[in-house]
Write an enzyme that holds these catalytic residues in place. Structure first.
Site, PDB file in Angstrom:
ATOM      1  N   ARG A   1      -1.497  -1.605 -19.135  1.00 29.73           N
ATOM      2  CA  ARG A   1      -2.871  -0.848 -18.963  1.00 29.73           C
ATOM      3  C   ARG A   1      -3.010  -0.098 -17.733  1.00 29.73           C
ATOM      4  NH1 ARG A   1      -7.546  -1.762 -21.147  1.00 29.73           N
ATOM      5  NH2 ARG A   1      -6.362  -2.895 -22.539  1.00 29.73           N
TER       6      ARG A   1
ATOM      7  N   LYS B   1      -2.370   2.456 -25.113  1.00 33.72           N
ATOM      8  CA  LYS B   1      -3.023   2.376 -26.606  1.00 33.72           C
ATOM      9  C   LYS B   1      -1.692   2.449 -27.484  1.00 33.72           C
ATOM     10  CE  LYS B   1      -7.681   3.849 -25.239  1.00 33.72           C
ATOM     11  NZ  LYS B   1      -7.718   4.694 -24.182  1.00 33.72           N
TER      12      LYS B   1
ATOM     13  N   THR C   1      -3.995   7.630 -21.536  1.00 30.24           N
ATOM     14  CA  THR C   1      -3.809   5.997 -20.953  1.00 30.24           C
ATOM     15  C   THR C   1      -2.400   5.705 -21.387  1.00 30.24           C
ATOM     16  OG1 THR C   1      -4.592   5.247 -23.157  1.00 30.24           O
ATOM     17  CG2 THR C   1      -6.188   5.261 -21.208  1.00 30.24           C
TER      18      THR C   1
ATOM     19  N   TYR D   1       0.884  -1.253  -0.112  1.00 26.48           N
ATOM     20  CA  TYR D   1      -0.016  -0.024   0.086  1.00 26.48           C
ATOM     21  C   TYR D   1       0.680   1.393   0.240  1.00 26.48           C
ATOM     22  CZ  TYR D   1      -4.901  -0.414   0.080  1.00 26.48           C
ATOM     23  OH  TYR D   1      -6.292  -0.576  -0.200  1.00 26.48           O
TER      24      TYR D   1
ATOM     25  N   GLU E   1      -0.426   4.810  -0.598  1.00 31.18           N
ATOM     26  CA  GLU E   1      -1.314   6.009  -0.493  1.00 31.18           C
ATOM     27  C   GLU E   1      -0.518   7.259  -0.521  1.00 31.18           C
ATOM     28  OE1 GLU E   1      -5.114   5.719   1.546  1.00 31.18           O
ATOM     29  OE2 GLU E   1      -5.577   4.072   0.572  1.00 31.18           O
TER      30      GLU E   1
ATOM     31  N   ASP F   1      -7.190  15.209 -23.550  1.00 30.08           N
ATOM     32  CA  ASP F   1      -7.299  13.763 -23.453  1.00 30.08           C
ATOM     33  C   ASP F   1      -6.389  13.093 -24.617  1.00 30.08           C
ATOM     34  OD1 ASP F   1      -7.690  11.208 -23.120  1.00 30.08           O
ATOM     35  OD2 ASP F   1      -9.623  11.398 -22.636  1.00 30.08           O
TER      36      ASP F   1
HETATM   37  N1  DSN Z   1     -12.282   2.137 -24.582  1.00 30.79           N
HETATM   38  C1  DSN Z   1     -11.309   3.282 -24.935  1.00 30.79           C
HETATM   39  C2  DSN Z   1     -11.449   3.288 -26.521  1.00 30.79           C
HETATM   40  O1  DSN Z   1     -11.741   1.889 -27.180  1.00 30.79           O
HETATM   41  O2  DSN Z   1     -11.415   4.065 -27.290  1.00 30.79           O
HETATM   42  C3  DSN Z   1     -11.696   4.612 -24.561  1.00 30.79           C
HETATM   43  O3  DSN Z   1     -12.055   4.481 -23.116  1.00 30.79           O
END
Ligand code: DSN
Length: 480
Positions: free
Chosen positions: A281, A275, A272, A66, A68, A243
């Site tokens: 992730r 991607k 994120t 942990y 935090e 974003d």
């Molecule tokens: N689920 C993601 C996407 O496929 O673009 C975004 O949250």
């Protein structure tokens, strides 16, 4: 076979044997997932294949700690190793993106956006409220003062891209928490071109006067001019939040530079890591110094305890993204998207905005007489994994849709180039041209059921297998 893959194959075989001894169904699902990913054309724009070093970094005892708080301000003792992990990940993130501040704890992109919203609200509203009342923290406000402040925080305005124009649920979509936290409005795209209309956005911002303008997208196949976005935000005194979850890899790989790089223009950038960035992730928040303290309070004010094993994997992925080879990879993602788009256009298919200049293509399948749901299913039957997606002003709504969203990051990681993506377009057009909607009880074409002509799935899978075998995923990593 590279030494890394050979060592990883041994490590995975041993690990899976141990897991199998406890719950064989889980060991089986992990192994089956590798086979599925190897044997299909993965075109989901938000997915990728993380490297073996990134994958291997996730499974360890950092998970048991942990921590935090943030580095230097923890609510638990004994966080020295987590501090190392978090500091290294943040150092790589700052250096890679040229950001003043990086917060690497968010567990996902949605969490990163919530941390950003919370930080903006706290910084711009909570601090003055506390200062005006002449107290130190919100805990010292009277009930009445606190209710007044809460009412103010809950009444702020957010202007984000609409879902059907390519924005994300968390950009103020009403059913999402962001649509309920804020008094929200959405901006769309030009009905003729499908492109962002900066003049219309400026007028909308002028009329609505939002606290926050959110730029960025999940399904818009074009680049954004963040200098223009900054000008619009400044003209109405708004905070600019970007974003970049989908295109972070293109920013990291210096494909998006100058006015297309959000970092110099935005107050807060969220992303994120899994991607186009090709990491584990998770999520991250990058910000100017002004928001650093507020962002760093994300845990425990918005998030649960950090996933330290995932922060470690983020650090490894960010280190990989700082290598020159990542720039080549990022450029290939964009070049391959062009090849995919051209492959569709020359075969007569319709693309939203008429093409792409990022990593994704939005195919309008209504010209094949199909809904997105029918197209997605027929393609899956043929070994092509995609996701259905709304197109602007979609007559079929967000469930059945009229579009298929396609992205090049994953197959580019396998080494696909322009020729392979042209072949992918050919295979997809063949499947779609040979799919017909089933007639519903109303006598009209239904939206879900379909018929794929005999032999099409088999010939597509065979052609896909040739492409996939020539570009193996994790070569040499042989499991049972
Ligand atoms: N689920 C993601 C996407 O496929 O673009 C975004 O949250």
């Amino acid at each position: 076979m590279s030494e890394t893959n050979q060592a990883a194959a041994e490590a995975y075989r041993s690990a899976l044997a141990i897991i199998e001894g406890v719950e064989p169904r889980i060991a089986g699902a992990i192994t089956a997932e590798l086979h599925d990913q190897r044997e299909s054309l993965k075109l989901i724009a938000s997915e990728n294949y993380a490297s073996l070093p990134v994958l291997l970094t996730m499974g360890n005892w950092l998970s048991d700690k942990y921590a935090e708080g943030v580095v230097g301000r923890r609510f638990y003792a004994g966080c020295q190793n987590v501090d190392t992990v978090e500091s290294v990940a943040a150092e790589h993130a700052r250096a890679l993106f040229g950001a003043e501040h990086a917060y690497v704890q968010p567990h996902s992109g949605i969490d990163a956006n919530l941390v950003a919203y919370w930080a903006i609200l706290s910084e711009l509203i909570e601090t003055p409220g506390v200062a005006e009342a002449g107290v130190k923290t919100v805990n010292d406000l009277t009930e009445e003062q606190w209710e007044t402040l809460r009412a103010k925080m809950g009444n702020q305005r957010l202007l984000g891209m609409s879902l059907d124009a390519g924005g994300h649920l968390t950009h103020g979509f009403r059913p999402n928490i962001s649509g309920k936290m804020f008094h929200q409005r959405a901006y769309g795209t030009d009905p003729e071109t499908g492109l962002l209309d900066y003049a219309a956005l400026q007028a909308q911002a002028q009329e609505f006067k939002p606290l926050i303008i959110v730029a960025g997208y999940s399904a818009y196949p074009r680049r954004v001019n963040f200098a223009k976005m900054r000008e619009i935000a400044d003209s109405v005194g708004a905070v600019l939040m970007v974003d970049m979850a989908h295109f972070a890899g293109l920013v990291a790989g210096k494909v998006f530079t100058g006015e297309e790089d959000p970092i110099p223009y935005a107050d807060i950038v969220t992303t994120t890591t899994h991607k186009s960035l090709r990491g584990p992730r998770g999520g991250m928040v990058l910000s100017t110094k002004k928001y650093a303290d507020a962002v760093d309070r994300g845990c425990p004010m918005v998030l649960g305890g950090p996933l330290s094993h995932m922060m470690a994997a983020k650090a490894v992925a960010l280190a990989e993204a700082r290598q020159d080879s990542f720039r080549t990879y990022a450029q290939n993602i964009a070049d391959n998207a062009q090849a995919l788009a051209e492959g569709f256009l020359k075969r007569g298919a319709t693309l939203v905005t008429g093409g792409t200049d990022n990593h994704l293509v939005l195919l309008d399948v209504s010209s094949f007489g199909l809904t997105g749901r029918q197209a997605e299913s027929a393609l899956l039957d043929s070994g092509v994994v995609t996701n259905r997606n709304s197109i602007p002003r979609d007559p079929n709504g967000a469930w059945y849709t009229s579009g298929i969203r396609l992205g090049t990051p994953a197959l580019t990681s396998r080494g696909f180039g322009a020729d392979e993506f042209d072949k992918v377009a050919e295979l997809m057009c063949d499947v779609l041209a040979n799919t017909t909607p089933e007639i519903a009880s109303t006598g009209k074409p239904g939206k879900a059921k379909y018929k794929l002509a005999d032999g099409v799935a088999e010939r597509t899978k065979a052609a896909a297998a040739e492409l996939l075998t020539a570009h193996p995923l994790y070569p040499g990593l042989e499991l049972a």
